[in-house]
Design a protein around this motif. Sequence first.
Motif, PDB file in Angstrom:
ATOM      1  N   LEU A 331       0.840  -1.198   0.000  1.00  0.00           N
ATOM      2  CA  LEU A 331       0.000   0.000   0.000  1.00  0.00           C
ATOM      3  C   LEU A 331       0.876   1.250   0.000  1.00  0.00           C
ATOM      4  N   GLY A 332       1.981   1.212   0.748  1.00  0.00           N
ATOM      5  CA  GLY A 332       2.898   2.345   0.760  1.00  0.00           C
ATOM      6  C   GLY A 332       3.472   2.640  -0.614  1.00  0.00           C
ATOM      7  N   TYR A 333       3.752   1.593  -1.372  1.00  0.00           N
ATOM      8  CA  TYR A 333       4.269   1.803  -2.725  1.00  0.00           C
ATOM      9  C   TYR A 333       3.186   2.411  -3.618  1.00  0.00           C
ATOM     10  N   ALA A 334       1.948   1.911  -3.484  1.00  0.00           N
ATOM     11  CA  ALA A 334       0.841   2.501  -4.250  1.00  0.00           C
ATOM     12  C   ALA A 334       0.645   3.965  -3.869  1.00  0.00           C
ATOM     13  N   SER A 335       0.806   4.280  -2.584  1.00  0.00           N
ATOM     14  CA  SER A 335       0.713   5.672  -2.126  1.00  0.00           C
ATOM     15  C   SER A 335       1.788   6.523  -2.777  1.00  0.00           C
ATOM     16  N   ASP A 336       3.025   6.005  -2.835  1.00  0.00           N
ATOM     17  CA  ASP A 336       4.116   6.743  -3.480  1.00  0.00           C
ATOM     18  C   ASP A 336       3.822   6.975  -4.963  1.00  0.00           C
ATOM     19  N   LEU A 337       3.267   5.948  -5.614  1.00  0.00           N
ATOM     20  CA  LEU A 337       2.894   6.113  -7.026  1.00  0.00           C
ATOM     21  C   LEU A 337       1.876   7.240  -7.187  1.00  0.00           C
ATOM     22  N   SER A 505       4.828 -15.325  -0.194  1.00  0.00           N
ATOM     23  CA  SER A 505       5.173 -16.547  -0.917  1.00  0.00           C
ATOM     24  C   SER A 505       6.248 -16.329  -1.975  1.00  0.00           C
ATOM     25  N   GLY A 506       6.538 -15.083  -2.306  1.00  0.00           N
ATOM     26  CA  GLY A 506       7.548 -14.784  -3.310  1.00  0.00           C
ATOM     27  C   GLY A 506       7.013 -14.650  -4.717  1.00  0.00           C
ATOM     28  N   GLN A 507       5.706 -14.790  -4.901  1.00  0.00           N
ATOM     29  CA  GLN A 507       5.124 -14.646  -6.232  1.00  0.00           C
ATOM     30  C   GLN A 507       5.135 -13.199  -6.710  1.00  0.00           C
ATOM     31  N   ASP A 508       5.073 -12.268  -5.764  1.00  0.00           N
ATOM     32  CA  ASP A 508       5.059 -10.841  -6.086  1.00  0.00           C
ATOM     33  C   ASP A 508       6.109 -10.119  -5.272  1.00  0.00           C
ATOM     34  N   SER A 509       6.522  -8.972  -5.797  1.00  0.00           N
ATOM     35  CA  SER A 509       7.354  -8.043  -5.039  1.00  0.00           C
ATOM     36  C   SER A 509       6.465  -6.963  -4.453  1.00  0.00           C
ATOM     37  N   ILE A 510       7.020  -6.172  -3.554  1.00  0.00           N
ATOM     38  CA  ILE A 510       6.270  -5.020  -3.030  1.00  0.00           C
ATOM     39  C   ILE A 510       5.868  -4.111  -4.182  1.00  0.00           C
ATOM     40  N   ARG A 511       6.776  -3.922  -5.112  1.00  0.00           N
ATOM     41  CA  ARG A 511       6.503  -3.039  -6.248  1.00  0.00           C
ATOM     42  C   ARG A 511       5.347  -3.575  -7.099  1.00  0.00           C
ATOM     43  N   SER A 512       5.415  -4.842  -7.498  1.00  0.00           N
ATOM     44  CA  SER A 512       4.380  -5.377  -8.395  1.00  0.00           C
ATOM     45  C   SER A 512       3.018  -5.411  -7.711  1.00  0.00           C
ATOM     46  N   LYS A 513       3.003  -5.694  -6.396  1.00  0.00           N
ATOM     47  CA  LYS A 513       1.720  -5.711  -5.693  1.00  0.00           C
ATOM     48  C   LYS A 513       1.179  -4.293  -5.536  1.00  0.00           C
ATOM     49  N   GLU A 519      -3.889  -0.273  -9.950  1.00  0.00           N
ATOM     50  CA  GLU A 519      -4.774  -0.629 -11.071  1.00  0.00           C
ATOM     51  C   GLU A 519      -6.185  -0.926 -10.550  1.00  0.00           C
ATOM     52  N   LEU A 520      -6.270  -1.642  -9.441  1.00  0.00           N
ATOM     53  CA  LEU A 520      -7.579  -1.934  -8.845  1.00  0.00           C
ATOM     54  C   LEU A 520      -8.267  -0.652  -8.401  1.00  0.00           C
ATOM     55  N   LEU A 521      -7.513   0.250  -7.790  1.00  0.00           N
ATOM     56  CA  LEU A 521      -8.092   1.511  -7.321  1.00  0.00           C
ATOM     57  C   LEU A 521      -8.649   2.337  -8.478  1.00  0.00           C
ATOM     58  N   ILE A 522      -7.976   2.309  -9.612  1.00  0.00           N
ATOM     59  CA  ILE A 522      -8.468   3.052 -10.782  1.00  0.00           C
ATOM     60  C   ILE A 522      -9.802   2.466 -11.245  1.00  0.00           C
ATOM     61  N   ARG A 523      -9.921   1.140 -11.234  1.00  0.00           N
ATOM     62  CA  ARG A 523     -11.185   0.510 -11.631  1.00  0.00           C
ATOM     63  C   ARG A 523     -12.291   0.847 -10.635  1.00  0.00           C
ATOM     64  N   VAL A 524     -11.964   0.792  -9.352  1.00  0.00           N
ATOM     65  CA  VAL A 524     -12.961   1.111  -8.319  1.00  0.00           C
ATOM     66  C   VAL A 524     -13.363   2.578  -8.413  1.00  0.00           C
ATOM     67  N   ALA A 525     -12.384   3.466  -8.585  1.00  0.00           N
ATOM     68  CA  ALA A 525     -12.667   4.903  -8.653  1.00  0.00           C
ATOM     69  C   ALA A 525     -13.592   5.239  -9.806  1.00  0.00           C
ATOM     70  N   GLY A 526     -13.443   4.540 -10.925  1.00  0.00           N
ATOM     71  CA  GLY A 526     -14.267   4.820 -12.097  1.00  0.00           C
ATOM     72  C   GLY A 526     -15.608   4.133 -12.090  1.00  0.00           C
ATOM     73  N   GLY A 527     -15.922   3.417 -11.016  1.00  0.00           N
ATOM     74  CA  GLY A 527     -17.214   2.752 -10.924  1.00  0.00           C
ATOM     75  C   GLY A 527     -17.301   1.454 -11.695  1.00  0.00           C
ATOM     76  N   HIS A 528     -16.164   0.936 -12.165  1.00  0.00           N
ATOM     77  CA  HIS A 528     -16.164  -0.302 -12.944  1.00  0.00           C
ATOM     78  C   HIS A 528     -16.098  -1.543 -12.048  1.00  0.00           C
ATOM     79  N   GLN A 529     -15.817  -1.338 -10.758  1.00  0.00           N
ATOM     80  CA  GLN A 529     -15.755  -2.452  -9.821  1.00  0.00           C
ATOM     81  C   GLN A 529     -16.185  -1.969  -8.447  1.00  0.00           C
ATOM     82  N   LEU A 530     -17.101  -2.695  -7.821  1.00  0.00           N
ATOM     83  CA  LEU A 530     -17.503  -2.407  -6.448  1.00  0.00           C
ATOM     84  C   LEU A 530     -16.598  -3.156  -5.491  1.00  0.00           C
TER      85      LEU A 530
END
Length: 550
Positions: A331-337, A505-513, A519-530
């Motif tokens: 979340l901190g990385y998403a905040s920085d973005l 588990s190592g499938q994702d990095s902090i950056r990729s997550k 990306e999810l927040l953009i969909r939620v913000a635009g009303g495309h996902q509840l």
Amino acid sequence: MTEALKIHPADNVIVALRDFRAGEEIDLPDGGTLPFLEDVPTKHKFAERDFVEGELITMYGVIVGRTLRPVPRGTCISTENVVHASSEYTVGRRSTDWDAPDVSAFAGRTFDGYHRADGSVGTRNYWLVIPLVFCENRNIEVIQSAMLEKLGYVTDRAFTVDVDALIAKYRQGRGAEEIMATEILRSGTDLQHNRVFPNVDGIKFLTHQGGCGGIRQDSEALCRLLAGYLSNPNVAGGTVLSLGCQNAQVSLLQEALASRTPAFTKPLYVLEQQGSKSERDFIAEAVKVTFAGLMQANQVQRRPAGLEHLTLGLECGGSDGFSGISANPALGYASDLLVTLGGKAILSEFPELNGVEQELVNRCVTEESALKFAHLMRSYSQRAEAVGSAFSMNPSPGNIRDGLITDAMKSAGAAKKGGTSPVVDVLDYTEPATRPGLNLLCTPGNDVESTTGLAGSGANLIVFTTGLGTPTGNPIAPTVKMASNTALARRMADIIDIDAGTVISGQDSIRSKGEELLELLIRVAGGHQLTRAEQLGQDDFIPWKRGVSL
């Protein structure tokens, strides 16, 4: 998969990423081996070396505790052998240099939002019906029951509970054992497919226990909070019910609105019950003006807006020993973005910044903000101690059970939600976030009191990280729930929106997550996902009374 994690080179304890048994031996992250002298559960910490009584425990590179007795290498850190301790802090030389993340993948991106007259953009278009005092709560509930389903705003029901089946068994004389064996869950139905006002995302009916009977300052703060909700870009307008004699007078609300939004132009209807002919007439008028307001709100439609119009509330609750190494830093990385893209982020929960104050002081862009943060933290701590409590008492039984045994340990992980960007402003409770970048907001650590404050300060989205699981949401700010571990994401899939356990588990990095989260927040913000919380109708609203609440 990595079995253990040393978070910072200066740390002297290590996080167990799986259950370890006494007698096992592992390779340490920095080299060498370590034998376990006792069982260490997943998410808990174990001693990297032998400690004597009174030594400081370091994690995330900061002090998080002090030993109560000798702690041998390879044993578990617990409330029986470690107590809370944290560093002192001062306001001095600050450093606001930081490595901003690469945002090229998000450059020029937009979301479909509701544009307001003051230039702000909402991610939702809600009408508010709110009481100035708890005496009006019943009237709010009557109006709610009269309007929601008729207008198509009953939350989608994923399931229904068939109580009639239990009544039938009881009337047939069946016993408790058969009652318990009866299947009563039924498939739900979509009740929102035929909204009367398709451009209005919902009517939000808020109730609370304030407005009178307490100290006057609490009523004044309540009016400022309600003004913040009415001013939030996710709100089209509102209906306000006043009894008439309460401490939270209409004039206080009007003053708060004028101070916060001098050019407030949203439709607002204020009704006073003590000036009405009867309760029935009062409720009827409230229903009619609300309907008229919905007609106006329905005229606004979604249009593209830049990501700089997003204000993201950063929240955690039901935290566990993985929160600070998966969900919170992601979340901190998403905040920085987001702040690099010109948006705003708000980090709250001051009792859960205990022990990392120096880092945040050093990140403040102005000395004024640094001094304000230090003052708010110290005065809050002093008020807690004055009533026989302290920040050190903040961790809940669930936190402790899952590895967060001191407030400083919990805080060091919680602060990761704020990423690494400079702190552009420090806000007291109900103050609005007006400056792009990372803002600090004084709220309690109580989840709902904090999310309530985030929306009141302008958040039009909230991300809520959790390790233990919580269904909470906010009435006006879509709340994305992020799990710190995959077991929780699977077990409580009906309340979790995104799984950060893939970092463990190592499938994702902090950056990729973090990028996935944005990306999810953009969909939620635009009303495309509840969000799950929206689907469940989880509209939690608790104003903070400035008596001490941790």
